[in-house]
Scaffold this motif. Structure first.
Motif, PDB file in Angstrom:
ATOM      1  N   SER A 137       0.884  -1.163   0.000  1.00  0.00           N
ATOM      2  CA  SER A 137       0.000   0.000   0.000  1.00  0.00           C
ATOM      3  C   SER A 137       0.922   1.213   0.000  1.00  0.00           C
ATOM      4  CB  SER A 137      -0.900  -0.002   1.241  1.00  0.00           C
ATOM      5  OG  SER A 137      -1.746  -1.127   1.254  1.00  0.00           O
ATOM      6  N   ASN A 138       1.172   1.785  -1.161  1.00  0.00           N
ATOM      7  CA  ASN A 138       2.194   2.820  -1.308  1.00  0.00           C
ATOM      8  C   ASN A 138       1.694   4.191  -0.872  1.00  0.00           C
ATOM      9  OD1 ASN A 138       3.976   0.914  -2.329  1.00  0.00           O
ATOM     10  ND2 ASN A 138       3.351   1.265  -4.444  1.00  0.00           N
ATOM     11  N   TYR A 139       2.626   5.014  -0.365  1.00  0.00           N
ATOM     12  CA  TYR A 139       2.247   6.317   0.175  1.00  0.00           C
ATOM     13  C   TYR A 139       3.208   7.444  -0.155  1.00  0.00           C
ATOM     14  CZ  TYR A 139       5.610   4.868   3.771  1.00  0.00           C
ATOM     15  OH  TYR A 139       6.739   4.428   4.426  1.00  0.00           O
ATOM     16  N   MET A 140       4.433   7.142  -0.637  1.00  0.00           N
ATOM     17  CA  MET A 140       5.383   8.171  -1.039  1.00  0.00           C
ATOM     18  C   MET A 140       6.485   7.511  -1.858  1.00  0.00           C
ATOM     19  SD  MET A 140       7.644   8.985   2.439  1.00  0.00           S
ATOM     20  CE  MET A 140       8.854   9.981   1.558  1.00  0.00           C
ATOM     21  N   GLN A 273      -4.487  10.432   1.328  1.00  0.00           N
ATOM     22  CA  GLN A 273      -3.890  11.106   0.184  1.00  0.00           C
ATOM     23  C   GLN A 273      -4.862  12.122  -0.408  1.00  0.00           C
ATOM     24  OE1 GLN A 273      -0.530  10.271  -1.372  1.00  0.00           O
ATOM     25  NE2 GLN A 273      -1.100  12.372  -1.860  1.00  0.00           N
ATOM     26  N   ALA A 274      -6.118  11.699  -0.544  1.00  0.00           N
ATOM     27  CA  ALA A 274      -7.125  12.561  -1.166  1.00  0.00           C
ATOM     28  C   ALA A 274      -7.433  13.800  -0.334  1.00  0.00           C
ATOM     29  CB  ALA A 274      -8.398  11.761  -1.401  1.00  0.00           C
ATOM     30  N   ASN A 275      -7.408  13.663   0.996  1.00  0.00           N
ATOM     31  CA  ASN A 275      -7.770  14.819   1.829  1.00  0.00           C
ATOM     32  C   ASN A 275      -6.575  15.708   2.188  1.00  0.00           C
ATOM     33  OD1 ASN A 275      -6.433  13.615   4.045  1.00  0.00           O
ATOM     34  ND2 ASN A 275      -8.325  12.818   4.946  1.00  0.00           N
ATOM     35  N   GLY A 276      -5.418  15.388   1.634  1.00  0.00           N
ATOM     36  CA  GLY A 276      -4.246  16.236   1.820  1.00  0.00           C
ATOM     37  C   GLY A 276      -3.409  15.941   3.046  1.00  0.00           C
ATOM     38  N   THR A 277      -3.805  14.952   3.843  1.00  0.00           N
ATOM     39  CA  THR A 277      -3.067  14.663   5.077  1.00  0.00           C
ATOM     40  C   THR A 277      -1.650  14.195   4.790  1.00  0.00           C
ATOM     41  OG1 THR A 277      -5.095  14.095   6.270  1.00  0.00           O
ATOM     42  CG2 THR A 277      -3.026  13.238   7.167  1.00  0.00           C
ATOM     43  N   ILE A 278      -1.479  13.316   3.817  1.00  0.00           N
ATOM     44  CA  ILE A 278      -0.141  12.811   3.518  1.00  0.00           C
ATOM     45  C   ILE A 278       0.754  13.933   3.012  1.00  0.00           C
ATOM     46  CG2 ILE A 278       1.182  11.295   1.990  1.00  0.00           C
ATOM     47  CD1 ILE A 278      -0.958   9.185   2.310  1.00  0.00           C
ATOM     48  N   LYS A 280       0.617  17.027   3.828  1.00  0.00           N
ATOM     49  CA  LYS A 280       0.983  17.836   4.997  1.00  0.00           C
ATOM     50  C   LYS A 280       2.068  17.148   5.823  1.00  0.00           C
ATOM     51  CE  LYS A 280      -3.524  20.113   5.429  1.00  0.00           C
ATOM     52  NZ  LYS A 280      -4.768  20.237   6.237  1.00  0.00           N
ATOM     53  N   LEU A 281       1.983  15.823   5.951  1.00  0.00           N
ATOM     54  CA  LEU A 281       3.006  15.085   6.700  1.00  0.00           C
ATOM     55  C   LEU A 281       4.363  15.183   6.013  1.00  0.00           C
ATOM     56  CD1 LEU A 281       1.140  11.808   7.776  1.00  0.00           C
ATOM     57  CD2 LEU A 281       1.596  13.859   9.146  1.00  0.00           C
ATOM     58  N   LEU A 282       4.370  15.047   4.698  1.00  0.00           N
ATOM     59  CA  LEU A 282       5.631  15.130   3.958  1.00  0.00           C
ATOM     60  C   LEU A 282       6.226  16.531   4.071  1.00  0.00           C
ATOM     61  CD1 LEU A 282       4.839  13.089   0.704  1.00  0.00           C
ATOM     62  CD2 LEU A 282       5.778  12.284   2.872  1.00  0.00           C
ATOM     63  N   ALA A 283       5.377  17.553   4.005  1.00  0.00           N
ATOM     64  CA  ALA A 283       5.860  18.928   4.148  1.00  0.00           C
ATOM     65  C   ALA A 283       6.414  19.173   5.550  1.00  0.00           C
ATOM     66  CB  ALA A 283       4.739  19.912   3.836  1.00  0.00           C
ATOM     67  N   LYS A 284       5.756  18.601   6.550  1.00  0.00           N
ATOM     68  CA  LYS A 284       6.217  18.737   7.935  1.00  0.00           C
ATOM     69  C   LYS A 284       7.644  18.248   8.092  1.00  0.00           C
ATOM     70  CE  LYS A 284       5.423  16.653  12.501  1.00  0.00           C
ATOM     71  NZ  LYS A 284       4.539  15.732  13.290  1.00  0.00           N
ATOM     72  N   TRP A 285       7.979  17.159   7.372  1.00  0.00           N
ATOM     73  CA  TRP A 285       9.311  16.548   7.480  1.00  0.00           C
ATOM     74  C   TRP A 285      10.215  16.915   6.301  1.00  0.00           C
ATOM     75  CZ3 TRP A 285      10.755  14.546  11.974  1.00  0.00           C
ATOM     76  CH2 TRP A 285       9.755  14.163  12.878  1.00  0.00           C
ATOM     77  N   LYS A 286       9.803  17.937   5.513  1.00  0.00           N
ATOM     78  CA  LYS A 286      10.623  18.522   4.447  1.00  0.00           C
ATOM     79  C   LYS A 286      11.009  17.523   3.362  1.00  0.00           C
ATOM     80  CE  LYS A 286      12.476  22.010   7.622  1.00  0.00           C
ATOM     81  NZ  LYS A 286      13.701  22.617   8.225  1.00  0.00           N
ATOM     82  N   VAL A 287      10.074  16.654   3.008  1.00  0.00           N
ATOM     83  CA  VAL A 287      10.312  15.712   1.906  1.00  0.00           C
ATOM     84  C   VAL A 287       9.131  15.745   0.930  1.00  0.00           C
ATOM     85  CG1 VAL A 287      11.876  14.150   3.136  1.00  0.00           C
ATOM     86  CG2 VAL A 287       9.405  13.826   3.329  1.00  0.00           C
ATOM     87  N   GLN A 288       8.524  16.915   0.780  1.00  0.00           N
ATOM     88  CA  GLN A 288       7.352  17.016  -0.083  1.00  0.00           C
ATOM     89  C   GLN A 288       7.676  16.718  -1.550  1.00  0.00           C
ATOM     90  OE1 GLN A 288       8.638  19.357   1.929  1.00  0.00           O
ATOM     91  NE2 GLN A 288       8.309  21.446   1.141  1.00  0.00           N
ATOM     92  N   ASP A 289       8.955  16.834  -1.931  1.00  0.00           N
ATOM     93  CA  ASP A 289       9.327  16.515  -3.311  1.00  0.00           C
ATOM     94  C   ASP A 289       9.277  15.018  -3.593  1.00  0.00           C
ATOM     95  OD1 ASP A 289      11.511  16.255  -1.537  1.00  0.00           O
ATOM     96  OD2 ASP A 289      12.949  16.396  -3.175  1.00  0.00           O
ATOM     97  N   LEU A 290       9.081  14.200  -2.551  1.00  0.00           N
ATOM     98  CA  LEU A 290       8.993  12.745  -2.724  1.00  0.00           C
ATOM     99  C   LEU A 290       7.552  12.248  -2.706  1.00  0.00           C
ATOM    100  CD1 LEU A 290      12.006  11.550  -0.529  1.00  0.00           C
ATOM    101  CD2 LEU A 290      11.922  11.932  -2.995  1.00  0.00           C
ATOM    102  N   ALA A 291       6.605  13.169  -2.852  1.00  0.00           N
ATOM    103  CA  ALA A 291       5.194  12.770  -2.876  1.00  0.00           C
ATOM    104  C   ALA A 291       4.895  11.950  -4.128  1.00  0.00           C
ATOM    105  CB  ALA A 291       4.292  14.004  -2.843  1.00  0.00           C
TER     106      ALA A 291
END
Length: 306
Positions: A137-140, A273-278, A280-291
């Motif tokens: 179940s992939n997420y990033m 993923q659809a509601n933007g939570t993931i 936000k989590l990636l941005a929190k940990w500064k890896v949003q470019d790996l979305a």
């Protein structure tokens, strides 16, 4: 220098096809993500309830190394990181608590298959080989980058600079494939081979670089960045150039004969993923470019969304 430039040029050409990570990017073939079956590509819009035995007991047992910042690492009496935040959100979505079990990376798939744990999460790349034995179940996305001593004593700017040097990787990780491919190039060009040292834990691999026993640690990009930028370690380590390799989805793994569990976890990740939570989590940990790229909606013959 000519050899390194020509090899980097080919990598840069490949990178032009991909938006996302900075530097050059080398793609790996995906596993389950390349399947065309409807079960693999369907995006859930509602939560699929957990199997009754798990729902009744009230918790999920999730395995992880729990030693890979910023993904998952100790904090006080518990753990923190991207994966911890995500799994906690999944637990809320599915109405259960989370119980963590620390395991070596190479032991995660065997533990899932033998039912020692319900699921596992780490930097587990979705490869075709792994997708044959577990469900994802992939997420990033993840990628691979070199980490070196501060000051870069061996002048490593890319994987093309590793010929004749000892390097560190984690046993069971996808980085072995990259190391072996680069070693083959070294030998084909008449240069000295790469000495590939495999360690059971990321911490051991990092210590080998810190002590000068190895020249670089080929590790997962989010972790390598965190180490190079963290106040506690930035005086010891830096990135070995801007290049990133093996861009690939990572996921939560479950046993092949636990399809109902997989669908529950997948439904939670899809909704998050659809509601933007993931994001936000990636941005929190500064890896949003790996979305992950947003999934395309299926359309019928009339062109209407399914």
């Amino acid at each position: 220098m000519i050899r390194r430039f020509s090899r980097l040029l080919s990598l840069t050409t490949a990178a032009a096809l991909v938006a996302g990570l900075s530097g050059c990017v080398v793609l790996r073939e995906g596993g389950q993500t390349s399947d065309t079956g409807t079960q693999e590509t369907r995006v859930h819009t509602e939560i699929v309830q957990l199997p009754e035995p798990i729902k009744d007991r009230g918790y999920l047992v999730v395995g992880s190394q729990l030693a890979s910042p910023p993904m998952n690492f100790p904090a006080g009496t518990g753990y923190q990181g991207i994966n911890v935040d995500l799994v906690n959100e999944i637990g809320k979505m599915l109405g259960v608590d989370i119980r963590w079990k620390q395991l070596p990376f190479a032991g995660l798939i065997p533990a899932v298959k033998s039912k020692q744990i319900d699921a596992a999460i780490d930097l587990i790349g979705d490869t075709s080989e792994r997708a044959e034995v577990v469900d994802f179940s992939n997420y990033m996305n993840q990628a691979t980058s070199p980490l070196v001593q501060r000051g870069n004593p061996h002048n490593i700017e890319s994987a093309a600079d590793l010929c004749g040097l000892p390097i560190a990787i984690v046993r069971g990780g996808v980085q072995l494939e990259l190391a072996e491919e680069e070693n083959a190039k070294c030998l084909a060009e008449g240069e000295k081979p790469i000495e590939i040292n495999q360690f059971s834990a990321p911490g051991d691999a990092r210590l080998s670089v810190q002590a000068g026993r190895t020249a670089a640690f080929l590790g997962n990009t989010p972790v390598m960045r965190y180490i190079a930028e963290s106040e506690a370690t930035r005086d010891v380590f830096e990135m070995g150039g801007e290049a990133t390799y093996q861009l690939q989805p990572i996921g939560i793994i479950t046993a092949k004969d636990q399809r109902d569990l997989k669908e529950s976890i997948q439904s939670a990740t899809d909704v998050l993923q659809a509601n933007g939570t993931i994001d936000k989590l990636l941005a929190k940990w500064k890896v949003q470019d790996l979305a992950l790229a947003a999934p395309e909606k299926e359309t019928g013959e009339s062109g209407e969304d399914k």
